[in-house]
Design an enzyme around this catalytic site. Structure first.
Site, short mmCIF file in Angstrom:
data_model
loop_
_atom_site.label_atom_id
_atom_site.label_comp_id
_atom_site.label_asym_id
_atom_site.label_seq_id
_atom_site.Cartn_x
_atom_site.Cartn_y
_atom_site.Cartn_z
N ASP A 30 0.58 -1.50 -0.11
CA ASP A 30 -0.08 -0.09 -0.02
C ASP A 30 0.90 1.22 0.15
O ASP A 30 0.29 2.35 -0.01
CB ASP A 30 -1.02 0.01 1.14
CG ASP A 30 -0.22 -0.23 2.35
OD1 ASP A 30 0.96 0.14 2.59
OD2 ASP A 30 -0.76 -1.14 3.16
N HIS A 35 7.03 -7.31 -1.43
CA HIS A 35 6.02 -7.84 -2.39
C HIS A 35 5.61 -6.72 -3.46
O HIS A 35 4.62 -6.59 -4.15
CB HIS A 35 4.96 -8.40 -1.70
CG HIS A 35 4.77 -9.47 -1.09
ND1 HIS A 35 3.82 -9.88 0.17
CD2 HIS A 35 5.67 -10.57 -0.96
CE1 HIS A 35 4.44 -11.15 0.67
NE2 HIS A 35 5.59 -11.58 -0.08
N CYS A 59 4.49 0.55 -26.48
CA CYS A 59 4.99 -0.59 -27.31
C CYS A 59 3.71 -1.85 -27.40
O CYS A 59 3.90 -2.46 -28.00
CB CYS A 59 6.25 -1.29 -26.53
SG CYS A 59 5.90 -2.30 -25.32
N SER A 92 1.12 -12.52 10.39
CA SER A 92 0.74 -13.77 11.13
C SER A 92 1.92 -14.73 10.74
O SER A 92 2.04 -15.67 11.28
CB SER A 92 -0.45 -14.28 10.42
OG SER A 92 -1.55 -13.40 10.96
N ASN A 124 0.87 -8.62 17.57
CA ASN A 124 0.25 -9.11 16.15
C ASN A 124 -1.27 -9.52 17.08
O ASN A 124 -1.21 -9.99 18.29
CB ASN A 124 0.41 -10.46 15.42
CG ASN A 124 -0.18 -10.72 14.22
OD1 ASN A 124 -0.35 -9.97 13.35
ND2 ASN A 124 -0.69 -11.96 14.09
ZN LIG Z 1 6.00 -1.06 -23.03
#
Ligand SMILES: [Zn+2]
Length: 250
Positions: A104, A121, A157, A196, A220
């Site tokens: 986020d 991530h 592209c 977790s 947690n």
């Molecule tokens: Zn491209």
């Protein structure tokens, strides 16, 4: 709860190279639901694995439908007091790295600096062309999706676009994983917040930190597989504990 805050402050006080490791629970207080929770978006829109995305136009339609629905929730979220408490720890010179599973971008917006932040991530702020690597703000793509485009394409592209997030079945970015591993090997405290610790390989990072001898503190809402080996476990929302523990350092 006062005891937990005092115990956490006691671990934070001598530390100068803290590895902060955050997961979905960090952002629930910013109004972002844990997408893995029952009834969440992950239930309504099935997961699209990376290899499906690459080979199947129908899978790409599902990917972007799900992204169209989840993006507004992420885009309107604001950092919460726990994000700001981590930025405050950095201002006090105590943070080695902030390793997050979240996409986020809220740590950066709360003031965590780019050289400390490791987004395992990726993040939801851009899309990237898989052919020419051109990056476009995710916001611009949202306008296309809302206008009815089912599978957006690169304006330069014509190649496939994908969010700059790591999909299921897609390897973690090598540079981020290397930086996180190095931080785990050299930190003097590992502070887990709102994770977790069940998503691997991300959860290997706190395991590695604990193995090299760093104290491990876990905040947690629910139990984690590492609770038994941790030096401190607080089953609470981060916002209820972390800002108070940082304030107690004075
Ligand atoms: Zn491209």
């Amino acid at each position: 709860m006062d005891d937990a805050i005092r115990a956490l402050a006691a671990l934070l006080r001598p530390a100068t190279r803290i590895l902060v490791f955050t997961g979905a629970g960090m952002s629930t207080e910013s109004g972002i639901p844990d997408f893995r929770s029952p009834g969440g978006v992950w239930d309504r829109y099935p997961i699209v694995y990376f290899d499906e995305f690459l080979r199947d136009e129908e899978a790409r339609k599902r990917y972007w439908l799900r992204s169209r629905e989840t993006y507004p929730v992420l885009a309107r979220a604001e950092p919460n007091p726990a994000h700001y408490a981590i930025a405050e720890l950095e201002r006090r010179g105590k943070v080695l790295a902030v390793v997050t599973q979240n996409i986020d971008g809220l740590h950066a917006r709360a003031g965590t600096s780019p050289d400390k932040l490791i987004e395992l991530h990726g993040n939801n702020l851009h899309v990237v062309c898989l052919d020419c690597n051109a990056r476009t703000p995710r916001e611009a793509i949202q306008a296309e999706l809302v206008a009815g485009v089912e599978v957006p394409r690169c304006a330069r592209c014509g190649g496939l676009l994908k969010n700059t997030t790591v999909s299921f079945g897609e390897p973690l970015p090598a540079e981020a994983l290397q930086r996180a591993t190095l931080a785990a090997l050299t930190c003097d405290l590992c502070l887990v917040i709102g994770s977790s610790l069940v998503v691997y390989p991300a959860a290997d990072i706190p395991v590695l930190a604990a193995q090299q001898g760093a104290p491990l503190a876990i905040v947690n809402a629910t139990p984690t597989p590492l609770d038994a080996t941790a030096d401190l476990v607080v089953h609470a929302r981060a916002g209820a504990v972390l800002p108070a523990a940082v304030a107690a350092l004075d």
